[in-house]
Design a protein around this motif. Structure first.
Motif, mmCIF file in Angstrom:
data_model
loop_
_atom_site.group_PDB
_atom_site.id
_atom_site.type_symbol
_atom_site.label_atom_id
_atom_site.label_comp_id
_atom_site.label_asym_id
_atom_site.label_seq_id
_atom_site.Cartn_x
_atom_site.Cartn_y
_atom_site.Cartn_z
ATOM 1 N N ARG A 1 0.845 -1.205 0.000
ATOM 2 C CA ARG A 1 0.000 0.000 0.000
ATOM 3 C C ARG A 1 0.874 1.246 0.000
ATOM 4 N N PRO A 2 0.334 2.389 -0.418
ATOM 5 C CA PRO A 2 1.119 3.634 -0.399
ATOM 6 C C PRO A 2 1.557 3.987 1.018
ATOM 7 N N VAL A 3 2.727 4.628 1.120
ATOM 8 C CA VAL A 3 3.269 4.968 2.435
ATOM 9 C C VAL A 3 2.363 5.946 3.175
ATOM 10 N N LEU A 4 1.701 6.836 2.446
ATOM 11 C CA LEU A 4 0.810 7.797 3.091
ATOM 12 C C LEU A 4 -0.372 7.085 3.753
ATOM 13 N N GLU A 5 -0.883 6.072 3.099
ATOM 14 C CA GLU A 5 -1.993 5.319 3.675
ATOM 15 C C GLU A 5 -1.546 4.571 4.931
ATOM 16 N N ARG A 6 -0.349 3.992 4.890
ATOM 17 C CA ARG A 6 0.162 3.283 6.062
ATOM 18 C C ARG A 6 0.421 4.242 7.224
ATOM 19 N N PHE A 7 0.941 5.421 6.897
ATOM 20 C CA PHE A 7 1.192 6.416 7.943
ATOM 21 C C PHE A 7 -0.116 6.892 8.570
ATOM 22 N N ARG A 8 -1.128 7.138 7.748
ATOM 23 C CA ARG A 8 -2.413 7.586 8.266
ATOM 24 C C ARG A 8 -3.035 6.527 9.181
ATOM 25 N N GLU A 9 -2.927 5.266 8.777
ATOM 26 C CA GLU A 9 -3.463 4.190 9.609
ATOM 27 C C GLU A 9 -2.721 4.095 10.938
ATOM 28 N N TRP A 10 -1.393 4.268 10.900
ATOM 29 C CA TRP A 10 -0.606 4.212 12.134
ATOM 30 C C TRP A 10 -0.944 5.379 13.055
ATOM 31 N N MET A 11 -1.139 6.546 12.488
ATOM 32 C CA MET A 11 -1.436 7.737 13.297
ATOM 33 C C MET A 11 -2.797 7.641 13.974
ATOM 34 N N THR A 12 -3.764 6.946 13.372
ATOM 35 C CA THR A 12 -5.087 6.845 13.985
ATOM 36 C C THR A 12 -5.043 6.079 15.305
ATOM 37 N N GLY A 13 -4.094 5.178 15.458
ATOM 38 C CA GLY A 13 -3.993 4.440 16.710
ATOM 39 C C GLY A 13 -3.150 5.130 17.759
ATOM 40 N N LEU A 14 -2.398 6.158 17.364
ATOM 41 C CA LEU A 14 -1.478 6.820 18.293
ATOM 42 C C LEU A 14 -2.177 7.455 19.493
ATOM 43 N N PRO A 15 -3.322 8.154 19.327
ATOM 44 C CA PRO A 15 -3.970 8.758 20.506
ATOM 45 C C PRO A 15 -4.400 7.748 21.561
ATOM 46 N N THR A 16 -4.642 6.509 21.179
ATOM 47 C CA THR A 16 -5.050 5.476 22.147
ATOM 48 C C THR A 16 -3.867 4.707 22.701
ATOM 49 N N GLY A 17 -2.655 5.071 22.312
ATOM 50 C CA GLY A 17 -1.476 4.367 22.782
ATOM 51 C C GLY A 17 -1.101 3.165 21.954
ATOM 52 N N ASP A 18 -1.792 2.948 20.844
ATOM 53 C CA ASP A 18 -1.479 1.841 19.952
ATOM 54 C C ASP A 18 -0.377 2.281 18.994
ATOM 55 N N LEU A 19 0.824 1.731 19.182
ATOM 56 C CA LEU A 19 1.965 2.111 18.355
ATOM 57 C C LEU A 19 2.157 1.174 17.170
ATOM 58 N N GLY A 20 1.188 0.306 16.933
ATOM 59 C CA GLY A 20 1.262 -0.576 15.774
ATOM 60 C C GLY A 20 1.999 -1.867 16.056
ATOM 61 N N THR A 21 2.302 -2.567 14.987
ATOM 62 C CA THR A 21 2.965 -3.865 15.056
ATOM 63 C C THR A 21 4.273 -3.790 14.286
ATOM 64 N N SER A 22 5.309 -4.379 14.843
ATOM 65 C CA SER A 22 6.615 -4.339 14.206
ATOM 66 C C SER A 22 6.657 -5.259 12.991
ATOM 67 N N ALA A 23 7.745 -5.169 12.251
ATOM 68 C CA ALA A 23 7.898 -6.005 11.063
ATOM 69 C C ALA A 23 8.015 -7.481 11.405
ATOM 70 N N ARG A 24 8.331 -7.788 12.648
ATOM 71 C CA ARG A 24 8.435 -9.183 13.082
ATOM 72 C C ARG A 24 7.175 -9.659 13.799
ATOM 73 N N GLY A 25 6.121 -8.859 13.705
ATOM 74 C CA GLY A 25 4.831 -9.283 14.229
ATOM 75 C C GLY A 25 4.629 -9.059 15.709
ATOM 76 N N GLU A 26 5.461 -8.239 16.353
ATOM 77 C CA GLU A 26 5.339 -7.980 17.781
ATOM 78 C C GLU A 26 4.763 -6.588 18.007
ATOM 79 N N SER A 27 4.089 -6.418 19.139
ATOM 80 C CA SER A 27 3.537 -5.118 19.479
ATOM 81 C C SER A 27 4.667 -4.128 19.758
ATOM 82 N N VAL A 28 4.606 -2.970 19.114
ATOM 83 C CA VAL A 28 5.635 -1.954 19.328
ATOM 84 C C VAL A 28 5.612 -1.472 20.775
ATOM 85 N N ALA A 29 4.422 -1.272 21.331
ATOM 86 C CA ALA A 29 4.322 -0.846 22.721
ATOM 87 C C ALA A 29 4.950 -1.876 23.650
ATOM 88 N N GLY A 30 4.735 -3.159 23.364
ATOM 89 C CA GLY A 30 5.339 -4.205 24.180
ATOM 90 C C GLY A 30 6.848 -4.235 24.059
#
Length: 337
Positions: free
Chosen positions: A86-115
């Motif tokens: 997918r386009p990088v802008l779309e991925r960035f927008r999706e990642w930013m939507t979770g930021l206010p709730t403390g969701d930092l997304g998932t790493s490239a190895r499938g682990e929670s970034v917050a964890g």
């Protein structure tokens, strides 16, 4: 006409229509809200640049985290799972939507970034916090000592030493500390061992990393403290205090130092970002279990969510310290008005 003049000369109780000045607390809250809004916007721009910069690096997360022998079809499927198709802008927008709730997304190895950051980042905060406290204590002591006798031997020596120390990168300081205190004298450990919780196993393992971070910032802040005190010494209220015959120590603690406090606070707040940035290098040298090692691995893996997560958490801490410095400056300025 006469009645209105009498009313103006002898105002009665203020009514509902009487103009009221805005409370100081309300003005302060509005100022804080404006500062926060600007810094949140700046952080959002910085995070967007992080995603764009990782996108420009050669390779991608799917290739960097792939196992040996994976086929082109396997890599294509991994890219699809990671959203790299997918386009990088779309991925960035999706990642930013979770930021206010403390969701930092998932790493490239499938682990929670917050964890992934839950353990290392507090270690980095401990390292940076101790370095900041040491910087504050030593900078105030040396800066005040130098300012007490302007132009004297102590002033010239402290200022020259601070200038020289300021020019030293954290890496050079760290290597020198290891050479002297670990290899030559064997007083302190050169590397950091961790306990079961992933924290440094002994307080001795914190000494050299803290010193490596703090020494360059001490040089920076000693010069700031010395310059702030010199500028404040020229203020009219200082001359008035001297002419009034106030004791020298009272002039210093009740007039000179409080007036220089806003500048000193701004210098320390700036050092916070430098300390957290320098922690990446220092943690690597001392094998310290902090966010620096996580960031290094994330760059190797081309892991945009993990890199952005480190930047977001670090930016939030730095913004908080800068806001605290702004409040200190507002309080000190208000106290002098």
């Amino acid at each position: 006409m006469a009645g209105s003049l009498i009313q103006a000369a002898h105002p009665g109780p203020a009514g509902d229509d009487a103009p009221r000045p805005a409370p100081a607390v309300a003005r302060l809250l509005l100022r804080v809200a404006g500062v926060l809004a600007r810094r949140v916007a700046l952080l959002a721009v910085l995070l967007a640049l992080v995603f764009a910069a990782v996108e420009l690096l050669p390779g991608d997360a799917a290739t960097a985290t792939s196992e040996r022998g994976e086929s082109a079809a396997d890599l294509a499927e991994r890219r699809r799972l990671l959203g790299l198709d997918r386009p990088v802008l779309e991925r960035f927008r999706e990642w930013m939507t979770g930021l206010p709730t403390g969701d930092l997304g998932t790493s490239a190895r499938g682990e929670s970034v917050a964890g992934l950051l839950a353990g290392p980042f507090p270690n980095t905060l401990l390292l940076g916090g101790l370095a900041l406290l040491l910087t504050l204590a030593v900078s105030l002591a040396l800066g005040c000592w130098a300012a007490a006798r302007p132009g004297g031997t102590v002033d010239r020596t402290v200022s020259a030493t601070a200038t020289g120390v300021l020019a030293l990168p954290e890496f050079v300081v760290a290597v020198a500390l290891v050479l002297v205190f670990a290899l030559w004298t064997d007083w302190l450990p050169a590397v950091t061992l961790t306990d079961a919780e992933g924290s440094p196993a002994s307080w001795k393992m914190l000494v050299l990393p803290v010193l490596a971070l703090a020494i360059p910032q001490i040089g920076w802040n000693v010069r700031i403290v010395r310059a702030a005190l010199a500028d404040e010494a020229k203020a009219p209220h200082i001359e008035t205090a001297v002419l009034d015959g106030l004791p020298r120590h009272r002039i210093f603690t009740h007039h000179l130092l409080p007036g220089a406090l806003p500048t000193i606070a701004a210098g320390l707040a700036t050092s916070t970002g430098m300390l957290l940035g320098g922690a990446v290098v220092v943690e690597t040298v001392f094998n310290y279990p902090g966010a620096g090692s996580v960031l290094t691995g994330a760059v190797t893996d081309r892991d945009s969510p993990l890199i952005a997560g480190v930047v977001a958490v670090t930016g939030a801490v730095v913004s908080g310290v800068l806001l605290l410095a702004d409040l200190v400056r507002a309080w000190a300025s208000g106290g002098r008005s």
